[in-house]
Write a protein that holds these residues in place. Sequence first.
Motif, mmCIF file in Angstrom:
data_model
loop_
_atom_site.group_PDB
_atom_site.id
_atom_site.type_symbol
_atom_site.label_atom_id
_atom_site.label_comp_id
_atom_site.label_asym_id
_atom_site.label_seq_id
_atom_site.Cartn_x
_atom_site.Cartn_y
_atom_site.Cartn_z
ATOM 1 N N LEU A 219 0.799 -1.226 0.000
ATOM 2 C CA LEU A 219 0.000 0.000 0.000
ATOM 3 C C LEU A 219 0.832 1.277 0.000
ATOM 4 O O LEU A 219 0.390 2.314 -0.494
ATOM 5 N N PHE A 220 2.002 1.214 0.590
ATOM 6 C CA PHE A 220 2.864 2.402 0.709
ATOM 7 C C PHE A 220 4.275 2.071 0.212
ATOM 8 O O PHE A 220 5.236 2.114 0.996
ATOM 9 N N PRO A 221 4.429 1.745 -1.052
ATOM 10 C CA PRO A 221 5.732 1.262 -1.531
ATOM 11 C C PRO A 221 6.885 2.237 -1.295
ATOM 12 O O PRO A 221 8.003 1.803 -1.012
ATOM 13 N N VAL A 222 6.625 3.532 -1.364
ATOM 14 C CA VAL A 222 7.693 4.520 -1.181
ATOM 15 C C VAL A 222 7.990 4.759 0.297
ATOM 16 O O VAL A 222 9.137 4.943 0.680
ATOM 17 N N ASP A 223 6.949 4.755 1.133
ATOM 18 C CA ASP A 223 7.090 5.127 2.543
ATOM 19 C C ASP A 223 6.823 3.991 3.514
ATOM 20 O O ASP A 223 6.506 4.234 4.679
ATOM 21 N N ALA A 224 6.928 2.757 3.065
ATOM 22 C CA ALA A 224 6.601 1.615 3.928
ATOM 23 C C ALA A 224 7.489 1.582 5.173
ATOM 24 O O ALA A 224 8.693 1.819 5.105
ATOM 25 N N ARG B 18 8.782 10.733 1.169
ATOM 26 C CA ARG B 18 10.025 10.469 0.435
ATOM 27 C C ARG B 18 9.965 10.859 -1.032
ATOM 28 O O ARG B 18 10.981 11.206 -1.624
ATOM 29 N N ASP B 19 8.762 10.803 -1.609
ATOM 30 C CA ASP B 19 8.635 11.167 -3.024
ATOM 31 C C ASP B 19 8.380 12.662 -3.214
ATOM 32 O O ASP B 19 8.068 13.109 -4.318
ATOM 33 N N GLY B 20 8.504 13.460 -2.138
ATOM 34 C CA GLY B 20 8.383 14.906 -2.224
ATOM 35 C C GLY B 20 6.997 15.464 -2.031
ATOM 36 O O GLY B 20 6.806 16.690 -2.069
ATOM 37 N N VAL B 21 6.008 14.616 -1.790
ATOM 38 C CA VAL B 21 4.631 15.088 -1.577
ATOM 39 C C VAL B 21 4.520 15.705 -0.183
ATOM 40 O O VAL B 21 5.099 15.206 0.790
ATOM 41 N N ASP B 22 3.746 16.785 -0.096
ATOM 42 C CA ASP B 22 3.501 17.444 1.189
ATOM 43 C C ASP B 22 2.593 16.593 2.060
ATOM 44 O O ASP B 22 1.772 15.817 1.554
ATOM 45 N N ALA B 23 2.705 16.804 3.362
ATOM 46 C CA ALA B 23 1.787 16.201 4.324
ATOM 47 C C ALA B 23 0.907 17.303 4.894
ATOM 48 O O ALA B 23 1.397 18.371 5.260
ATOM 49 N N LEU B 24 -0.382 17.046 4.929
ATOM 50 C CA LEU B 24 -1.301 17.947 5.611
ATOM 51 C C LEU B 24 -1.419 17.458 7.049
ATOM 52 O O LEU B 24 -1.685 16.281 7.281
ATOM 53 N N ILE B 25 -1.214 18.343 7.989
ATOM 54 C CA ILE B 25 -1.382 18.007 9.395
ATOM 55 C C ILE B 25 -2.807 18.353 9.765
ATOM 56 O O ILE B 25 -3.256 19.491 9.562
ATOM 57 N N MET B 26 -3.514 17.368 10.279
ATOM 58 C CA MET B 26 -4.915 17.567 10.637
ATOM 59 C C MET B 26 -5.112 17.273 12.118
ATOM 60 O O MET B 26 -4.394 16.443 12.687
ATOM 61 N N ALA C 52 -0.973 15.092 0.755
ATOM 62 C CA ALA C 52 -1.713 16.158 0.082
ATOM 63 C C ALA C 52 -2.377 15.651 -1.196
ATOM 64 O O ALA C 52 -3.364 16.234 -1.646
ATOM 65 N N ASP C 53 -1.858 14.563 -1.762
ATOM 66 C CA ASP C 53 -2.428 14.007 -2.985
ATOM 67 C C ASP C 53 -3.367 12.824 -2.722
ATOM 68 O O ASP C 53 -3.591 12.003 -3.596
#
Length: 185
Positions: A16-21, A128-136, A103-104
């Motif tokens: 499910l999370f190949p980049v961030d496993a 790791r792939d450069g996508v932003d994280a939204l903090i909720m 964010a995506d």
Amino acid sequence: MLPADIPAVHELEVRLFPVDAWPLHMFVDELAQPETRRYLIAEAPDGIVGYAGLMCVEPIADVQTIAVVPEYEGRGIGSALLTELINEGRRRGAADVLLEVRADNPRAQQLYRRFGFEQIHVRRKYYRDGVDALIMRLQLEDVLAVHGDVIHAAEEHQDAVQQEAAQQDDPRRSGETTPTKADQQ
């Protein structure tokens, strides 16, 4: 989640999370901390189809992970897992539940908003792939109200104890008189 579930959960994590496993040992480490962690799995006849974890160090609970396999999305599994994590945060006295979401990933964001989470921050290029994280954040107001009542009652009790102690220390308040030099002699 039990230690025996970790290999299957890790297999899903990689899928499910190949980049961030998370590495396998991270699940082992998380389960080894029951005083501050709670991990759940969702099972179907063909095995584990979802999992979620929470870390709670009062007054903050933090959703560490939550995932449902695509074949089982839309069946309420994510909602059930999130509901249990929020309830666990309440049981542990959290005032807020925090989480990061990609964010995506609008589907996950929509789920969290349905539960009352609000975006409070953006962590740029968090993944790791450069996508932003939204903090909720979800504020557990009922927990704050309970804690507020307890804190208020404790403050009132402390004030009463201090007043009583002051009266005992002040002979004019207790009805006693101060000995004069003649009394002391």
